[in-house]
Design a protein around this motif. Structure first.
Motif, PDB file in Angstrom:
ATOM      1  N   UNK A  74     -12.470 -44.972 -53.089  1.00 48.60           N
ATOM      2  CA  UNK A  74     -12.770 -43.416 -52.719  1.00 48.60           C
ATOM      3  C   UNK A  74     -14.233 -42.901 -52.774  1.00 48.60           C
ATOM      4  N   UNK A  75     -15.132 -43.435 -53.702  1.00 43.41           N
ATOM      5  CA  UNK A  75     -16.508 -43.002 -53.888  1.00 43.41           C
ATOM      6  C   UNK A  75     -17.271 -43.642 -53.076  1.00 43.41           C
ATOM      7  N   UNK A  76     -16.792 -45.230 -52.853  1.00 48.52           N
ATOM      8  CA  UNK A  76     -17.529 -45.960 -51.805  1.00 48.52           C
ATOM      9  C   UNK A  76     -17.501 -45.379 -50.331  1.00 48.52           C
ATOM     10  N   UNK A 115     -16.787 -42.208 -49.617  1.00 48.85           N
ATOM     11  CA  UNK A 115     -17.736 -41.079 -49.725  1.00 48.85           C
ATOM     12  C   UNK A 115     -19.102 -41.306 -49.368  1.00 48.85           C
ATOM     13  N   UNK A 116     -19.946 -42.145 -50.000  1.00 49.06           N
ATOM     14  CA  UNK A 116     -21.310 -42.544 -50.004  1.00 49.06           C
ATOM     15  C   UNK A 116     -21.511 -43.127 -48.597  1.00 49.06           C
ATOM     16  N   UNK A 117     -20.719 -44.188 -48.104  1.00 45.21           N
ATOM     17  CA  UNK A 117     -20.660 -44.639 -46.856  1.00 45.21           C
ATOM     18  C   UNK A 117     -20.744 -43.575 -45.677  1.00 45.21           C
ATOM     19  N   UNK A 118     -19.783 -42.492 -45.617  1.00 41.92           N
ATOM     20  CA  UNK A 118     -19.640 -41.700 -44.732  1.00 41.92           C
ATOM     21  C   UNK A 118     -20.711 -40.637 -44.932  1.00 41.92           C
ATOM     22  N   UNK A 119     -21.298 -40.202 -45.940  1.00 37.47           N
ATOM     23  CA  UNK A 119     -22.276 -39.256 -46.159  1.00 37.47           C
ATOM     24  C   UNK A 119     -23.639 -40.044 -45.556  1.00 37.47           C
ATOM     25  N   UNK A 120     -23.740 -41.205 -45.586  1.00 36.96           N
ATOM     26  CA  UNK A 120     -24.736 -42.064 -45.046  1.00 36.96           C
ATOM     27  C   UNK A 120     -24.804 -42.040 -43.631  1.00 36.96           C
ATOM     28  N   UNK A 121     -23.729 -41.952 -42.893  1.00 39.03           N
ATOM     29  CA  UNK A 121     -23.332 -41.680 -41.513  1.00 39.03           C
ATOM     30  C   UNK A 121     -23.707 -40.095 -41.097  1.00 39.03           C
ATOM     31  N   UNK A 122     -23.871 -39.417 -41.980  1.00 36.84           N
ATOM     32  CA  UNK A 122     -24.131 -38.027 -41.615  1.00 36.84           C
ATOM     33  C   UNK A 122     -22.998 -37.065 -41.536  1.00 36.84           C
ATOM     34  N   UNK A 123     -21.886 -37.616 -42.275  1.00 35.55           N
ATOM     35  CA  UNK A 123     -20.706 -36.606 -42.495  1.00 35.55           C
ATOM     36  C   UNK A 123     -20.844 -35.637 -43.638  1.00 35.55           C
ATOM     37  N   UNK A 124     -20.455 -34.569 -43.461  1.00 39.57           N
ATOM     38  CA  UNK A 124     -20.149 -33.705 -44.597  1.00 39.57           C
ATOM     39  C   UNK A 124     -18.885 -33.969 -45.198  1.00 39.57           C
ATOM     40  N   UNK A 125     -18.642 -33.848 -46.440  1.00 35.98           N
ATOM     41  CA  UNK A 125     -17.631 -34.253 -47.138  1.00 35.98           C
ATOM     42  C   UNK A 125     -16.824 -33.113 -47.665  1.00 35.98           C
ATOM     43  N   UNK A 158     -18.490 -50.949 -52.942  1.00 35.50           N
ATOM     44  CA  UNK A 158     -19.588 -50.619 -51.762  1.00 35.50           C
ATOM     45  C   UNK A 158     -19.384 -51.871 -50.842  1.00 35.50           C
ATOM     46  N   UNK A 159     -19.419 -52.984 -51.342  1.00 35.55           N
ATOM     47  CA  UNK A 159     -19.157 -54.230 -50.407  1.00 35.55           C
ATOM     48  C   UNK A 159     -17.834 -54.098 -49.772  1.00 35.55           C
ATOM     49  N   UNK A 160     -16.764 -54.040 -50.427  1.00 36.98           N
ATOM     50  CA  UNK A 160     -15.525 -53.773 -49.744  1.00 36.98           C
ATOM     51  C   UNK A 160     -15.444 -52.603 -48.649  1.00 36.98           C
ATOM     52  N   UNK A 161     -15.899 -51.628 -48.694  1.00 41.94           N
ATOM     53  CA  UNK A 161     -15.885 -50.503 -47.859  1.00 41.94           C
ATOM     54  C   UNK A 161     -16.601 -50.923 -46.615  1.00 41.94           C
ATOM     55  N   UNK A 162     -17.856 -51.470 -46.871  1.00 42.32           N
ATOM     56  CA  UNK A 162     -18.558 -51.827 -45.663  1.00 42.32           C
ATOM     57  C   UNK A 162     -18.187 -52.868 -44.897  1.00 42.32           C
ATOM     58  N   UNK A 163     -17.192 -53.743 -45.456  1.00 42.14           N
ATOM     59  CA  UNK A 163     -16.419 -54.625 -44.619  1.00 42.14           C
ATOM     60  C   UNK A 163     -15.646 -53.952 -44.089  1.00 42.14           C
ATOM     61  N   UNK A 164     -14.585 -53.094 -44.567  1.00 38.37           N
ATOM     62  CA  UNK A 164     -13.484 -52.523 -43.881  1.00 38.37           C
ATOM     63  C   UNK A 164     -13.662 -51.711 -42.890  1.00 38.37           C
ATOM     64  N   UNK A 188      -5.090 -54.290 -42.009  1.00 39.93           N
ATOM     65  CA  UNK A 188      -5.953 -55.466 -42.257  1.00 39.93           C
ATOM     66  C   UNK A 188      -6.159 -55.465 -43.981  1.00 39.93           C
ATOM     67  N   UNK A 189      -6.514 -56.518 -44.355  1.00 44.33           N
ATOM     68  CA  UNK A 189      -6.844 -56.679 -45.823  1.00 44.33           C
ATOM     69  C   UNK A 189      -8.459 -55.947 -45.958  1.00 44.33           C
ATOM     70  N   UNK A 190      -9.105 -55.824 -44.704  1.00 45.24           N
ATOM     71  CA  UNK A 190     -10.343 -55.123 -45.064  1.00 45.24           C
ATOM     72  C   UNK A 190     -11.575 -56.081 -45.470  1.00 45.24           C
ATOM     73  N   UNK A 191     -11.250 -57.270 -45.925  1.00 41.42           N
ATOM     74  CA  UNK A 191     -12.515 -58.088 -46.726  1.00 41.42           C
ATOM     75  C   UNK A 191     -12.033 -59.489 -46.441  1.00 41.42           C
ATOM     76  N   UNK A 192     -12.842 -60.283 -45.760  1.00 40.68           N
ATOM     77  CA  UNK A 192     -12.359 -61.692 -45.259  1.00 40.68           C
ATOM     78  C   UNK A 192     -11.504 -62.293 -46.391  1.00 40.68           C
TER      79      UNK A 192
END
Length: 320
Positions: free
Chosen positions: A65-67, A69-79, A256-262, A272-276
């Motif tokens: 969940x935290x990952x 949040x960070x990934x979406x904030x990096x894309x400009x989303x308010x949270x 962080x790695x998992x969310x970037x893949x998902x 999807x498992x989200x991570x190969x």
């Protein structure tokens, strides 16, 4: 009987082999595209930034969940960050605001509580341009009861697990869907588990709640696909979080790695498992089931879980 020097047996064998090859290729090539070529060479098909200005994330103070949040904030989303610990929410919100310069709102609720918490959440998200919902909050059995048989579990534990793992997903979707439907666009990501793909005796209710999330997501996507809503269910294996208590590796990525893949999987598949590497948690079980029978495979997994339970109880007795 001979057909141009080819026996009937050879003819029908060739046809059967051709059909088998077609079936394998027909299943294998889409799998390669969805899980390898598309996500890792073409990137996500879905432009999530166009969905709206705000993202709502449950269970946002730790792990996946935290990952997100960070990934979406990096894309400009308010949270909108939702979790039960106010102090942790404040820390995560401050960290994200300082690093990504986005607006945050926090709502501290315990999803084990009564249905009244959703009135508070509704008030907290009222009027927001919500484009993304991440249903991440979840609980498993507490240690050392993790591998107890079903009837041995505390009834309160069972009730709380259903409240957190199932009710949170259904009620949160019901809260945000009207906003998304009014704009004919939105993304909902529901976090299930790879445990739904393997026999899981001694984890009966937990795996059952996660299987619900998988089926609910599939049918919700069917219902709202033509309305511009994308629903995806991710089924992670082990991720190096506080809850899993395992170290990071290729097979057990950091959040962080998992969310970037998902996020790269968006637009390719509903589930999807989200991570190969996590695909390979399902393949051996499917293969063994195909070669033998499901009860035999289930029995093998149960014996494994019983060994894990014995080891856990032994470690607990040693600590005492």
């Amino acid at each position: 009987m001979v057909l141009n020097n080819i026996t009937a047996f050879q003819f029908f064998s060739s046809v059967a082999l051709g059909l088998l090859c077609f079936k394998i290729v027909n299943k294998f090539l889409p799998w390669v595209y969805v899980n390898i070529i598309g996500p890792y060479f073409l990137g996500p098909k879905l432009n999530i930034r166009s969905m709206g200005g705000w993202a709502v994330i449950t269970g946002s103070t730790d792990g996946i969940g935290r990952a997100y949040a960070k990934a979406l904030a990096k894309r400009g989303f308010s949270l909108v960050l939702i979790s039960r610990s106010l102090s942790k929410l404040e820390d995560v919100a401050k960290e994200i605001e300082n690093e990504y310069k986005v607006e945050t709102k926090i709502i501290d609720v315990d999803f084990q509580d009564s249905i009244g918490i959703y009135d508070r959440i509704k008030a907290g998200i009222e009027g927001l341009d919500i484009g993304v919902l991440i249903n991440n909050v979840g609980v498993s059995y507490p240690y050392p009861e993790y591998f107890q048989t079903f009837y041995q579990q505390n009834p309160k534990v069972l009730l709380d697990m259903v409240s957190v793992n199932i009710h949170s997903v259904t009620h949160m979707c019901a809260l945000v869907l009207p906003v998304m439907l009014s704009r004919k666009k939105g993304l909902i990501i529901n976090v299930s588990s790879s445990i739904t793909s393997v026999p899981a005796g001694l984890l009966t209710l937990y795996s059952g709640t996660k299987a619900f999330v998988d089926k609910f997501s599939e049918d919700l996507q069917t219902e709202y696909r033509d309305s511009g809503i994308t629903v995806q269910c991710i089924k992670p294996g082990f991720v190096a979080t506080k809850m899993s208590k395992v170290k990071a590796s290729m097979w057990c990525p950091t959040p962080d790695t998992y969310v970037a893949s998902a996020l790269n999987m968006l637009g390719y598949t509903t589930t999807t498992p989200g991570y190969f590497p996590h695909h390979f948690l399902e393949i051996p079980c499917d293969f063994m089931t195909y070669l033998t029978c499901k009860p035999f495979v289930s029995s093998m997994f149960l014996k494994h879980y019983l060994k894990l339970r014995k080891s856990a109880l032994k470690r607990l007795s040693q600590k005492k």
